[in-house]
Motif scaffolding. Structure first.
Motif, PDB file in Angstrom:
ATOM      1  N   THR A   1       0.839  -1.206   0.000  1.00  0.00           N
ATOM      2  CA  THR A   1       0.000   0.000   0.000  1.00  0.00           C
ATOM      3  C   THR A   1       0.870   1.251   0.000  1.00  0.00           C
ATOM      4  O   THR A   1       0.675   2.169  -0.799  1.00  0.00           O
ATOM      5  CB  THR A   1      -0.893   0.015   1.272  1.00  0.00           C
ATOM      6  N   ASN A   2       1.824   1.270   0.914  1.00  0.00           N
ATOM      7  CA  ASN A   2       2.723   2.423   1.004  1.00  0.00           C
ATOM      8  C   ASN A   2       3.918   2.192   0.080  1.00  0.00           C
ATOM      9  O   ASN A   2       5.033   1.941   0.530  1.00  0.00           O
ATOM     10  CB  ASN A   2       3.159   2.612   2.455  1.00  0.00           C
ATOM     11  N   THR A   3       3.646   2.273  -1.211  1.00  0.00           N
ATOM     12  CA  THR A   3       4.679   2.041  -2.224  1.00  0.00           C
ATOM     13  C   THR A   3       5.523   3.316  -2.384  1.00  0.00           C
ATOM     14  O   THR A   3       5.109   4.396  -1.939  1.00  0.00           O
ATOM     15  CB  THR A   3       4.013   1.729  -3.573  1.00  0.00           C
ATOM     16  N   PRO A   4       6.672   3.217  -3.071  1.00  0.00           N
ATOM     17  CA  PRO A   4       7.440   4.448  -3.324  1.00  0.00           C
ATOM     18  C   PRO A   4       6.600   5.511  -4.039  1.00  0.00           C
ATOM     19  O   PRO A   4       6.693   6.701  -3.708  1.00  0.00           O
ATOM     20  CB  PRO A   4       8.594   3.941  -4.207  1.00  0.00           C
ATOM     21  N   ALA A   5       5.748   5.104  -4.987  1.00  0.00           N
ATOM     22  CA  ALA A   5       4.913   6.074  -5.715  1.00  0.00           C
ATOM     23  C   ALA A   5       3.907   6.752  -4.775  1.00  0.00           C
ATOM     24  O   ALA A   5       3.687   7.961  -4.856  1.00  0.00           O
ATOM     25  CB  ALA A   5       4.186   5.378  -6.862  1.00  0.00           C
ATOM     26  N   LYS A   6       3.316   5.969  -3.875  1.00  0.00           N
ATOM     27  CA  LYS A   6       2.348   6.536  -2.923  1.00  0.00           C
ATOM     28  C   LYS A   6       3.065   7.498  -1.960  1.00  0.00           C
ATOM     29  O   LYS A   6       2.539   8.575  -1.634  1.00  0.00           O
ATOM     30  CB  LYS A   6       1.678   5.384  -2.144  1.00  0.00           C
ATOM     31  N   ILE A   7       4.268   7.122  -1.539  1.00  0.00           N
ATOM     32  CA  ILE A   7       5.038   8.002  -0.649  1.00  0.00           C
ATOM     33  C   ILE A   7       5.365   9.306  -1.378  1.00  0.00           C
ATOM     34  O   ILE A   7       5.247  10.402  -0.820  1.00  0.00           O
ATOM     35  CB  ILE A   7       6.318   7.279  -0.159  1.00  0.00           C
ATOM     36  N   ALA A   8       5.743   9.192  -2.670  1.00  0.00           N
ATOM     37  CA  ALA A   8       6.040  10.386  -3.472  1.00  0.00           C
ATOM     38  C   ALA A   8       4.799  11.284  -3.564  1.00  0.00           C
ATOM     39  O   ALA A   8       4.887  12.513  -3.394  1.00  0.00           O
ATOM     40  CB  ALA A   8       6.500   9.966  -4.868  1.00  0.00           C
TER      41      ALA A   8
ATOM     42  N   GLU B   1       9.395  12.617 -10.000  1.00  0.00           N
ATOM     43  CA  GLU B   1      10.008  11.622 -10.898  1.00  0.00           C
ATOM     44  C   GLU B   1       9.720  10.193 -10.432  1.00  0.00           C
ATOM     45  O   GLU B   1       9.716   9.259 -11.224  1.00  0.00           O
ATOM     46  CB  GLU B   1      11.529  11.842 -10.969  1.00  0.00           C
ATOM     47  N   ILE B   2       9.503  10.023  -9.141  1.00  0.00           N
ATOM     48  CA  ILE B   2       9.271   8.682  -8.575  1.00  0.00           C
ATOM     49  C   ILE B   2       7.800   8.289  -8.711  1.00  0.00           C
ATOM     50  O   ILE B   2       7.467   7.109  -8.886  1.00  0.00           O
ATOM     51  CB  ILE B   2       9.697   8.646  -7.075  1.00  0.00           C
ATOM     52  N   ILE B   3       6.913   9.291  -8.677  1.00  0.00           N
ATOM     53  CA  ILE B   3       5.470   9.027  -8.602  1.00  0.00           C
ATOM     54  C   ILE B   3       4.956   8.202  -9.787  1.00  0.00           C
ATOM     55  O   ILE B   3       4.044   7.396  -9.644  1.00  0.00           O
ATOM     56  CB  ILE B   3       4.690  10.367  -8.466  1.00  0.00           C
ATOM     57  N   SER B   4       5.576   8.355 -10.937  1.00  0.00           N
ATOM     58  CA  SER B   4       5.066   7.682 -12.140  1.00  0.00           C
ATOM     59  C   SER B   4       5.723   6.316 -12.365  1.00  0.00           C
ATOM     60  O   SER B   4       5.402   5.628 -13.329  1.00  0.00           O
ATOM     61  CB  SER B   4       5.331   8.574 -13.350  1.00  0.00           C
ATOM     62  N   GLN B   5       6.632   5.920 -11.495  1.00  0.00           N
ATOM     63  CA  GLN B   5       7.372   4.675 -11.738  1.00  0.00           C
ATOM     64  C   GLN B   5       6.773   3.517 -10.945  1.00  0.00           C
ATOM     65  O   GLN B   5       6.281   3.701  -9.835  1.00  0.00           O
ATOM     66  CB  GLN B   5       8.832   4.843 -11.329  1.00  0.00           C
ATOM     67  N   SER B   6       6.851   2.333 -11.541  1.00  0.00           N
ATOM     68  CA  SER B   6       6.371   1.185 -10.767  1.00  0.00           C
ATOM     69  C   SER B   6       7.567   0.351 -10.304  1.00  0.00           C
ATOM     70  O   SER B   6       8.567   0.209 -11.019  1.00  0.00           O
ATOM     71  CB  SER B   6       5.382   0.350 -11.563  1.00  0.00           C
TER      72      SER B   6
END
Ligand SMILES: C[S@@+](CC[C@H](N)C(=O)[O-])C[C@H]1O[C@@H](n2cnc3c(N)ncnc32)[C@H](O)[C@@H]1O
Length: 210
Positions: free
Chosen positions: A149-156, A189-194
């Motif tokens: 749930t708390n992925t790098p994209a979600k944190i971004a 830049e991180i928000i769009s990456q999986s």
């Protein structure tokens, strides 16, 4: 009475498993852990008990088997860093345990970044909610364990929402494995990456603030 062993196996790749960890596992009858962790140690020929996120099953299994067998919980990283140590010490008492340390994900990532972690605030969003913005108001550098749930994209996304768009994020994905990736960028830049489900993040305020 058999002691219950808890062994930290490091970030995952076999070369980061210490000799002490192997010795502790060899001394046990049953290895208990997640499937991915146990698969690495099939060659030891031990009986295996696979458990998932329901630690109630694990506790019941330990209660039923600890008298007859020497049990060993195999955990990633270090047992004392958001792992099973608190749970098992709370349930069975410290005297019932034998703990073997492992290389934590934060130690591994900071060594890859060639940076010291002594001033870094360590935090877990793995199955937890923590007010990251509140922590960042007081800390210059925060290391975060993530989850599905708390992925790098979600944190971004959360960082941008909280006004931290200029902060620097470093994502450590699949650390120590052949598919390891370490990526640094602004939250935008991180928000769009999986990324895979196995990630940690270091968040650093820049000199100009964030
Ligand atoms: C239950 S916590 C365990 C932390 C562990 N005790 C430690 O010392 O690193 C699981 C989290 O650790 C992080 N983690 C563990 N191994 C990792 C690896 N090889 N690469 C990236 N993250 C990892 C991930 O954030 C994962 O969700």
């Amino acid at each position: 009475m058999n002691k219950i062993a808890i062994v930290g196996i490091g970030p995952g790749a076999p070369e980061y498993v210490t000799a002490a960890a192997v010795k502790a596992m060899e001394a046990c009858d049953v290895l208990m852990g997640g499937k991915r962790n146990l698969d690495t140690f099939r060659h030891l020929g031990k009986e295996c008990y696979v458990f998932g996120s329901d630690t109630g099953d694990l506790i019941r299994y330990i209660e039923e088997n600890k008298a007859a067998k020497k049990l060993c919980a195999v955990v990633t990283g270090d047992p004392g860093f958001y792992s099973l140590l608190d749970l098992l010490a709370g349930r069975f008492g410290e005297d019932a345990l034998e703990v073997t340390p492992g290389i934590s994900s934060f130690q591994y990532l900071f060594s890859r970044l060639k940076k010291s972690w002594k001033d870094c605030k360590l935090l877990s969003l793995h199955g937890r909610h923590a007010a990251l913005a509140k922590v960042l108001a007081e800390e210059k550098q925060v290391f975060v364990l993530t989850d599905r749930t708390n992925t790098p994209a979600k944190i971004a996304e959360d960082l941008i929402e909280d006004g931290y768009e200029n902060i620097t994020m470093t994502v450590g994905e699949n650390l120590s494995y052949p598919e390891e990736r370490i990526i640094t960028g602004k939250p935008s830049e991180i928000i769009s990456q999986s990324f895979s489900n196995l990630c940690v993040v270091v968040i650093e305020k820049n000199e100009l603030g964030a």
